[in-house]
Design an enzyme around this catalytic site. Structure first.
Site, PDB file in Angstrom:
ATOM      1  N   GLU A   1      34.217   0.261  58.100  1.00  0.00           N
ATOM      2  CA  GLU A   1      34.699   1.623  58.356  1.00  0.00           C
ATOM      3  C   GLU A   1      36.016   1.646  59.132  1.00  0.00           C
ATOM      4  OE1 GLU A   1      31.431   3.818  60.069  1.00  0.00           O
ATOM      5  OE2 GLU A   1      30.256   3.698  58.211  1.00  0.00           O
TER       6      GLU A   1
ATOM      7  N   GLU B   1      26.866   0.914  52.676  1.00  0.00           N
ATOM      8  CA  GLU B   1      25.846   1.604  53.459  1.00  0.00           C
ATOM      9  C   GLU B   1      25.510   2.900  52.737  1.00  0.00           C
ATOM     10  OE1 GLU B   1      27.054   2.377  57.472  1.00  0.00           O
ATOM     11  OE2 GLU B   1      27.714   0.310  57.845  1.00  0.00           O
TER      12      GLU B   1
END
Length: 717
Positions: free
Chosen positions: A329, A449
């Site tokens: 991220e 994810e």
């Protein structure tokens, strides 16, 4: 779980060559390398015995109704039992006496009889080099493409905004089964096949990414037994998020802590020994120090390179099943906006790839995974990462994004309590975009994810179970038809790691089913009945999702069609007599659970619940401690609205009257209260506020609070 390998050797055949009047012949070896209930893996080897060809099409008929669910090294299409495999760009040419191989995962029922006849470029294989024949140039059949990517719609959410798109065009089809990865592992250079073999994946979340240590965020130490259990449940890959920021020494060497690296290496070794594909990364480093790269390029890049140089050296000669992901991220401070941040991320991604490749050994062809900015699936972010792929020209790369659903539903805010068209459109739109941008061009995508942000076993009730099950089913299906590999984010909410069991077996069963097939669902998994008075029939709408309704069951007993229930089209009606029997003494709460069963997929549980309208009472308190006495009477809270006298939203998120569940309010069913949090009052003006509580039975009740400084009073009038 794995049956004995089945091999069929078709020793020769005649095939049509690309060039007219060319001699032709082939040998096909069809091998079932692994088999389990409902699924199997097959390898197919095609040896060219004739003149060289450039472009091939192998066809066969499955004798037992098997279906190909996910291929590698070829493009496979089916029409009933007829199957055609066509070369991909890098294996179109087959020299004389050379062999090309491809493989696939498949599904079966009843029998898994091997096909007996193959044709290559339209001519039946017979075992010899045939006489010259005119050529039939095979044309590649394009695989079904999901619908065009939708335009972005604005949203008040801080995350990726909801999008709109039509339903995807591909029809439902099974996907890879929860089996061990194929024994004939995809080779370096075939990134699509390697990522396909990683499906499905599981995250060892809140463990090695925890700060400062493995158990700091409440999970137990990772054990071989736990990894074995996850593997036995059908997961083929494991992502091990790792935070390194407090596990290395100072500049200039940034030497990794030997004990920490040894522990990471131990868990990687255990995971590889279980047969997992394993992905490791720099995890919370992304926001702890990598995010400062724009303002201090030299220091951050030196640190970043030092860590990856050591990791590349440590794992240089490891199996190709070990995968590196550059950054989790990624996000940056000090840039002019996302455009500049995209450029900054490109610098770090390209430095990572070049450093790892230069370390040699297995790293020369290791699968490397590159994220978009924020791991977002917004088109601008995908386009930026496409530029990086174009720049690197590396065949052993994959892209990664994360997916936590439409934000109002994922957090239960703004009335997002149900899996509705907004949630569906956001899901389809995001998956369409990554398919069209990457997969359709042969670049694999890993959803590194996925889950819902507010699904947390420590905060029950935020996400209603049935609505979550619909989301799970849809994620699995929509990822499967777009050839996306998904990795469940599990920080402890799914697997009970101490006891090695799923916290909710039904949720796991829905996930497992979604890997290979669709499951039926319904408009709700709850039927509410009154505590007293006459019980009447109740109806639910079935979402068949391509399957068909089979019946209802309670435990081991089938309910009687016509007497206990009727079905008309997609409407399931439970009769008054059946509901009366199932409700028993009509105590508040769940009186019985029945299952709707379909001809495939997971069953759909339906709770028969007795409830009456909840009641509330007056209360006094402060902005730091205020609870509303509530007798729930068998009902469950869905959401809460807050409005000022003029009808405008009160409290946080002042763009919506519906407040965020748990962040601003929380039911306590044991204490019979609804708690209003200090975070709610922090953004409430002095004066009167009208609260409306929405319950899952459909009941709404109104309550009034008055805030004066730090003091709060509440009443029902």
């Amino acid at each position: 779980m794995v049956a004995g390998a089945l091999a069929v050797l078709l020793p020769a055949g005649v095939m049509t060559a690309v060039n007219a009047q060319a001699a032709a012949g082939c040998r096909v070896a069809y091998t079932v390398t692994s088999q389990w209930p409902g699924g199997f893996t097959a390898d197919v080897g095609v040896t060219n015995l004739g003149d060289p060809i450039n472009g091939w099409r192998l066809a066969w008929t499955f004798p037992s109704g098997q279906q190909v669910t996910q291929p590698w090294n070829s493009t496979i299409t089916s029409s009933g039992a007829q199957v055609t495999a066509v070369n991909v760009s890098w294996n179109a040419a087959i020299a004389t006496n050379a062999t090309v191989s491809f493989g696939f995962n498949g599904s079966w029922s009843g029998a898994n009889t091997a096909p007996s006849t193959f044709t290559l470029n339209g001519v039946t294989c017979t075992g010899n080099v045939g006489s010259p024949s005119p050529s039939v140039s095979p044309s590649r059949s394009p695989s079904a493409s999901p619908s065009a990517s939708p335009s972005r719609s604005p949203s008040p959410s801080p995350s990726a905004s909801p999008s709109r798109s039509p339903s995807p065009s591909p029809s439902p089809s099974p996907s890879p089964s929860p089996s061990p990865s194929p024994s004939a592992s995809p080779q370096p250079g075939d990134a699509m096949a390697r990522v396909a073999a990683m499906q499905p994946g599981w995250n060892l979340g809140n463990t090695f990414d925890a700060i400062p240590d493995e158990t700091s965020w409440g999970n137990p130490p990772t054990t071989q037994a736990m990894l074995h259990y996850v593997r036995s449940q059908g997961y083929n890959s494991i992502r091990i998020p790792i935070t390194w920021s407090n596990h290395h020494g100072p500049a200039p060497d940034y030497t990794l802590d030997a004990a920490w690296l040894s522990r990471v290496r131990q868990v990687v070794d255990w995971s590889l020994a279980e047969g997992f594909y394993v992905m490791i990364n720099l995890h919370h480093d992304s926001w702890q120090w990598i995010n400062g790269y724009p303002g201090d390029r030299t220091t951050v890049m030196n640190r970043y390179n030092a860590l990856w140089r050591q990791l590349a050296g440590t794992f240089r000669d490891y199996s190709q099943k070990l995968v590196f992901e550059s950054i989790n991220e990624p996000q940056f401070t000090g840039t002019s906006g996302d455009g500049e941040s995209d450029q900054v991320l490109n610098e770090l991604n390209t430095a990572f790839v070049r450093l790892v490749r230069a370390s040699g050994g297995g790293n020369a062809t290791r699968l490397l995974v590159l994220p978009t900015l924020y791991t977002s699936s917004e088109q601008a972010r995908l386009d930026a990462l496409t530029g990086t792929f174009n720049q690197l020209h590396d065949p052993n790369l994959a892209a990664t994004v994360h997916f936590y659903g439409w934000w109002p539903f994922s957090a239960n805010i703004a009335g997002g309590t149900r899996y509705d068209s907004n949630v569906e459109s956001d899901l389809v739109g995001g998956f369409d975009r990554v398919y069209n941008t990457f997969v359709s061009r042969g670049i694999p995508v890993i959803i590194g994810e996925w889950a819902l942000l507010a699904y947390d076993y420590t905060r029950p009730g935020i996400i209603e179970r049935g609505e979550f099950l619909k989301y799970i089913e849809a994620v699995g299906y929509n990822a499967r038809i777009r050839k996306l590999t998904t990795m469940l984010w599990d920080a402890g909410s799914f697997l009970e790691r101490n006891e090695l069991r799923w916290r909710d077996q039904g949720i796991y069963e829905m996930m497992k089913a979604s890997w290979t097939m669709r499951s039926g669902t319904a408009s709700s998994d709850q039927v509410y009945l009154p505590r007293s008075g006459t019980i009447t029939a109740r109806s639910l709408t079935l979402n068949l999702n391509g399957t068909s309704f089979q019946g209802l069951r309670q435990g081991g007993t089938n309910l009687a069609s016509g007497t206990d229930y009727t079905v008309s089209g997609n409407t399931l009606t439970l009769t008054a007599s059946a509901l009366t029997r199932l409700a028993g003494n009509r105590a508040y709460g769940v009186n019985a659970t029945i299952e709707a069963r379909f001809f495939q997929g997971a069953p759909w549980q339906i709770g028969i619940i007795t409830s009456d309208t909840p009641t509330q009472a007056a209360a006094t308190g402060t902005t730091s401690s205020f609870s509303i006495p509530t007798q729930f009477r068998g009902d469950q809270l869905a959401t809460m609205e807050a409005k000022y006298a003029d009808g405008s939203p009160a409290g946080p998120a002042n763009w919506t009257t519906f407040k965020e569940f748990w962040a601003t309010f929380q039911p306590d069913y044991t204490a019979n209260t609804i708690i209003l949090k200090p975070e709610f009052f922090a953004e409430v003006n002095d004066g009167r506020v009208t609260l409306t509580f929405h319950f899952w039975s459909g009941t709404k009740i109104t309550y009034y609070i008055t805030k004066s400084g730090a003091n709060v009073t509440g009443s029902t009038t």
